[in-house]
Scaffold this motif. Structure first.
Motif, PDB file in Angstrom:
ATOM      1  N   UNK A 225       0.820  -1.213   0.000  1.00  0.00           N
ATOM      2  CA  UNK A 225       0.000   0.000   0.000  1.00  0.00           C
ATOM      3  C   UNK A 225       0.857   1.268   0.000  1.00  0.00           C
ATOM      4  N   UNK A 226       1.871   1.310   0.865  1.00  0.00           N
ATOM      5  CA  UNK A 226       2.736   2.486   0.904  1.00  0.00           C
ATOM      6  C   UNK A 226       3.696   2.492  -0.278  1.00  0.00           C
ATOM      7  N   UNK A 227       4.205   1.332  -0.657  1.00  0.00           N
ATOM      8  CA  UNK A 227       5.138   1.255  -1.792  1.00  0.00           C
ATOM      9  C   UNK A 227       4.524   1.853  -3.050  1.00  0.00           C
ATOM     10  N   UNK A 228       3.268   1.528  -3.305  1.00  0.00           N
ATOM     11  CA  UNK A 228       2.604   2.028  -4.511  1.00  0.00           C
ATOM     12  C   UNK A 228       2.372   3.532  -4.424  1.00  0.00           C
ATOM     13  N   UNK A 229       2.037   4.034  -3.244  1.00  0.00           N
ATOM     14  CA  UNK A 229       1.916   5.482  -3.073  1.00  0.00           C
ATOM     15  C   UNK A 229       3.249   6.175  -3.382  1.00  0.00           C
ATOM     16  N   UNK A 230       4.349   5.584  -2.907  1.00  0.00           N
ATOM     17  CA  UNK A 230       5.663   6.162  -3.152  1.00  0.00           C
ATOM     18  C   UNK A 230       6.003   6.143  -4.640  1.00  0.00           C
ATOM     19  N   UNK A 231       5.675   5.056  -5.315  1.00  0.00           N
ATOM     20  CA  UNK A 231       5.917   4.983  -6.756  1.00  0.00           C
ATOM     21  C   UNK A 231       5.178   6.103  -7.488  1.00  0.00           C
ATOM     22  N   UNK A 232       3.943   6.344  -7.093  1.00  0.00           N
ATOM     23  CA  UNK A 232       3.146   7.381  -7.750  1.00  0.00           C
ATOM     24  C   UNK A 232       3.665   8.782  -7.455  1.00  0.00           C
TER      25      UNK A 232
ATOM     26  N   UNK B 213       0.179  -4.688 -10.244  1.00  0.00           N
ATOM     27  CA  UNK B 213      -0.224  -4.980 -11.618  1.00  0.00           C
ATOM     28  C   UNK B 213      -1.505  -4.230 -11.973  1.00  0.00           C
ATOM     29  N   UNK B 214      -2.465  -4.220 -11.049  1.00  0.00           N
ATOM     30  CA  UNK B 214      -3.725  -3.519 -11.297  1.00  0.00           C
ATOM     31  C   UNK B 214      -3.511  -2.019 -11.414  1.00  0.00           C
ATOM     32  N   UNK B 215      -2.538  -1.495 -10.662  1.00  0.00           N
ATOM     33  CA  UNK B 215      -2.258  -0.056 -10.691  1.00  0.00           C
ATOM     34  C   UNK B 215      -1.369   0.327 -11.871  1.00  0.00           C
ATOM     35  N   UNK B 216      -0.816  -0.683 -12.551  1.00  0.00           N
ATOM     36  CA  UNK B 216       0.032  -0.407 -13.706  1.00  0.00           C
ATOM     37  C   UNK B 216       1.382   0.170 -13.358  1.00  0.00           C
ATOM     38  N   UNK B 217       1.939  -0.243 -12.191  1.00  0.00           N
ATOM     39  CA  UNK B 217       3.251   0.246 -11.772  1.00  0.00           C
ATOM     40  C   UNK B 217       4.200  -0.929 -11.610  1.00  0.00           C
ATOM     41  N   UNK B 218       5.488  -0.656 -11.803  1.00  0.00           N
ATOM     42  CA  UNK B 218       6.518  -1.687 -11.645  1.00  0.00           C
ATOM     43  C   UNK B 218       7.039  -1.655 -10.216  1.00  0.00           C
ATOM     44  N   UNK B 219       6.851  -2.740  -9.490  1.00  0.00           N
ATOM     45  CA  UNK B 219       7.283  -2.826  -8.092  1.00  0.00           C
ATOM     46  C   UNK B 219       8.087  -4.112  -7.891  1.00  0.00           C
ATOM     47  N   UNK B 220       9.415  -4.035  -7.966  1.00  0.00           N
ATOM     48  CA  UNK B 220      10.224  -5.227  -7.673  1.00  0.00           C
ATOM     49  C   UNK B 220       9.990  -5.681  -6.229  1.00  0.00           C
TER      50      UNK B 220
END
Length: 248
Positions: free
Chosen positions: A49-56, A79-86
Motif C-alpha cells: 500500500x505504501x510502496x505504490x503510493x511512493x511509486x506514484x 499490476x492492477x495499478x500499472x506500476x513496476x514494483x520489484x
C-alpha cells in the motif's frame, strides 16, 4: 511468522491506517535532510500500500517482506495499478544481495515483529550495508507506553458482512512485549459460509535509548526522534516513535 490468510484481508482491516501520513513524513524528511536520491527500500512492505503510493510520487521503490502471501497481494495490486514494483521475500534481519538504495524504510511498526535485540541490531547493520553514502534510514516502532498501557489485556472487535474478527492482546514473556490472539471469520462468496481463521502474533519493543545505541553501533547518525507523526520529541504517553537516521 507467516500472515497466511490474514494477508488477503489485511487491507480491509487496515482501511484506517495512516498511509498518507507515512508518505508525508517520508517526503518531508527526505527533503529536509537531503536524501542522496530517490531509490527506496521499503522493508516490511506488506501488501504494498505504501510502496505504490511512493511509486506514484516518483520514487523508485523496491519492496521486501518475509511473507510470501503479502508479496503475492502486493504484486497483484501493483499490476492492477500499472506500476513496476520489484518484490523480494526476505527476513529484514538477514537482508542480502540487493542493490544500493538512497532511502530505507520500516514503517507500520514492522520492526516490532522482530523477537530479539539481536534481530533488530542485525537489521540495522544490513540496512546500513544496503544504503548509499549519506543514505537515510526511516522507521517507526510502538512505544513502551503503547505496549504496556494501550494494548495490554485489551480486546478489539470488528464486525462486517464479509469479515469479522476478535483481537485479544496479552503480556508477552519478554519485557515490553505483547502477544496477539486473532480469530477471523471470513465469508466464502461461493458457499455463503464463514470460515474461521486463527492467527498468533508477537510484538516487542524497547526503550528509545536502546534503539539509539544500536543505531550508533551500526554506523548511523540519529538525526531526529519524534512521536506520533509530529515534530515533537516522545513524551510519556506517545504511542508511535519515529527515527530519522543517516548513514555515516
Amino acid at each position: 511468522m507467516s500472515y497466511e490468510q490474514l494477508a488477503y484481508v489485511y487491507d480491509h482491516l487496515m482501511a484506517d491506517a495512516p498511509y498518507d501520513d507515512w508518505l508525508r513524513y517520508l517526503t518531508k524528511v527526505t527533503e529536509s535532510y537531503q536524501a542522496p536520491g530517490n531509490r527506496v527500500l521499503d522493508l516490511g512492505c506488506g501488501t504494498g500500500e505504501l510502496s505504490i503510493r511512493l511509486l506514484k510520487q516518483g520514487f523508485d521503490v523496491t519492496g521486501v517482506d518475509v511473507s510470501e502471501d503479502m508479496l503475492a497481494v502486493s504484486a497483484e495490486k501493483a499490476d492492477k495499478e500499472g506500476v513496476a514494483l520489484p518484490l523480494f521475500q526476505q527476513d529484514m534481519s538477514k537482508l542480502e544481495g540487493l542493490p544500493e538504495f538512497d532511502i530505507a524504510t520500516v514503517f507500520c511498526d514492522s520492526l516490532n515483529y522482530l523477537s530479539t535485540p539481536e534481530e533488530v541490531q542485525n537489521t540495522f547493520r544490513h540496512v546500513h550495508r544496503h544504503l548509499a553514502p549519506n543514505g537515510l534510514f526511516l522507521f517507526d516502532v510502538h512505544s513502551t507506553y503503547q505496549m504496556e498501557s494501550v494494548f495490554l489485556n485489551q480486546t478489539f472487535t470488528w464486525n462486517e458482512e464479509e469479515v469479522a474478527y476478535i483481537w485479544s492482546s496479552f503480556p508477552g514473556e519478554e519485557p515490553h512485549s505483547i502477544e496477539h490472539d486473532l480469530t477471523f471469520f471470513l465469508l466464502d462468496g461461493e458457499s455463503g459460509q464463514y470460515e474461521r481463521v486463527e492467527e498468533f502474533h508477537q510484538q516487542r519493543t524497547y526503550p528509545v535509548h536502546d534503539f539509539v545505541d544500536w543505531l550508533h553501533e551500526a554506523g548511523f547518525d540519529v538525526l531526529s526522534v519524534t512521536a506520533d507523526f509530529s515534530d515533537n520529541p516522545p513524551g510519556e504517553t506517545s504511542r508511535r516513535i519515529f527515527f530519522t537516521c543517516r548513514k555515516k
